[in-house]
Design an enzyme around this catalytic site. Structure first.
Site, PDB file in Angstrom:
ATOM      1  N   CYS A   9       0.054   4.003   2.671  1.00  0.00           N
ATOM      2  CA  CYS A   9       0.310   3.590   4.210  1.00  0.00           C
ATOM      3  C   CYS A   9       1.727   3.505   3.957  1.00  0.00           C
ATOM      4  O   CYS A   9       2.415   4.198   5.258  1.00  0.00           O
ATOM      5  CB  CYS A   9       0.885   1.916   4.383  1.00  0.00           C
ATOM      6  SG  CYS A   9      -1.159   0.830   4.092  1.00  0.00           S
ATOM      7  N   CYS A  28       0.703  -1.432  -0.141  1.00  0.00           N
ATOM      8  CA  CYS A  28       0.069  -0.126   0.155  1.00  0.00           C
ATOM      9  C   CYS A  28       0.707   1.135   0.095  1.00  0.00           C
ATOM     10  O   CYS A  28       1.595   1.479   1.359  1.00  0.00           O
ATOM     11  CB  CYS A  28      -1.161   0.044   1.142  1.00  0.00           C
ATOM     12  SG  CYS A  28      -1.631   1.363   1.084  1.00  0.00           S
TER      13      CYS A  28
END
Length: 146
Positions: A72, A69
């Site tokens: 993230c 991600c």
């Protein structure tokens, strides 16, 4: 008798030496410390660790992330910085990889990454979905007030 090429080479060499003096370079080099920062974001790797973290801490900030991600990865350093901030010293910072702990992420109802959850006395109090730095600070301040 020097040729134009040789003259320009000598001049550029002198220019380089005057610009890149070792003393000038030394002033611009960043000084590093050998001591490591507190780095108080705990990586939770088992379901039991997660249950113990909830049981043993009054306030828990959980970062649910995935290694693939992008958002993230972008917000992770900000969370680390906040974990070292004095105003959030009473918050236990934890993170789980949703791919490694699917049972915990399923139990928590994680539907997007990153998801930040604030737990008070073992119960979920607040949730933030997405990498929003200002909203993350707001969530942390709510936790610090408790």
């Amino acid at each position: 008798m020097s040729t134009p090429f040789l003259r320009s080479t000598i001049q550029s060499s002198l220019l380089r030496r005057s610009i890149f003096k070792p003393s000038t370079l030394q002033q611009n080099i960043r000084q590093f410390h050998y001591s490591s920062p507190k780095m108080t974001v705990h990586n939770i790797s088992t379901t039991q660790e997660w249950k113990d973290a909830l049981k043993n801490n009054k306030i828990v900030m959980l970062d649910c992330f995935a290694t693939w991600c992008g958002p993230c990865k972008a917000i992770a350093p900000m969370l680390v910085n906040h974990s070292n901030d004095e105003q959030f010293k009473d918050i236990f910072f934890a993170k789980i990889d949703v791919d490694e702990l699917p049972e915990v992420s399923q139990e928590l109802g994680i539907r997007a990454m990153p998801t930040f959850m604030l737990f008070k006395d073992g119960e979920k109090a607040e949730e933030l979905v997405g990498a929003n730095p200002q909203a993350l600070v707001g969530l942390l301040k709510k936790g610090a007030e408790a």
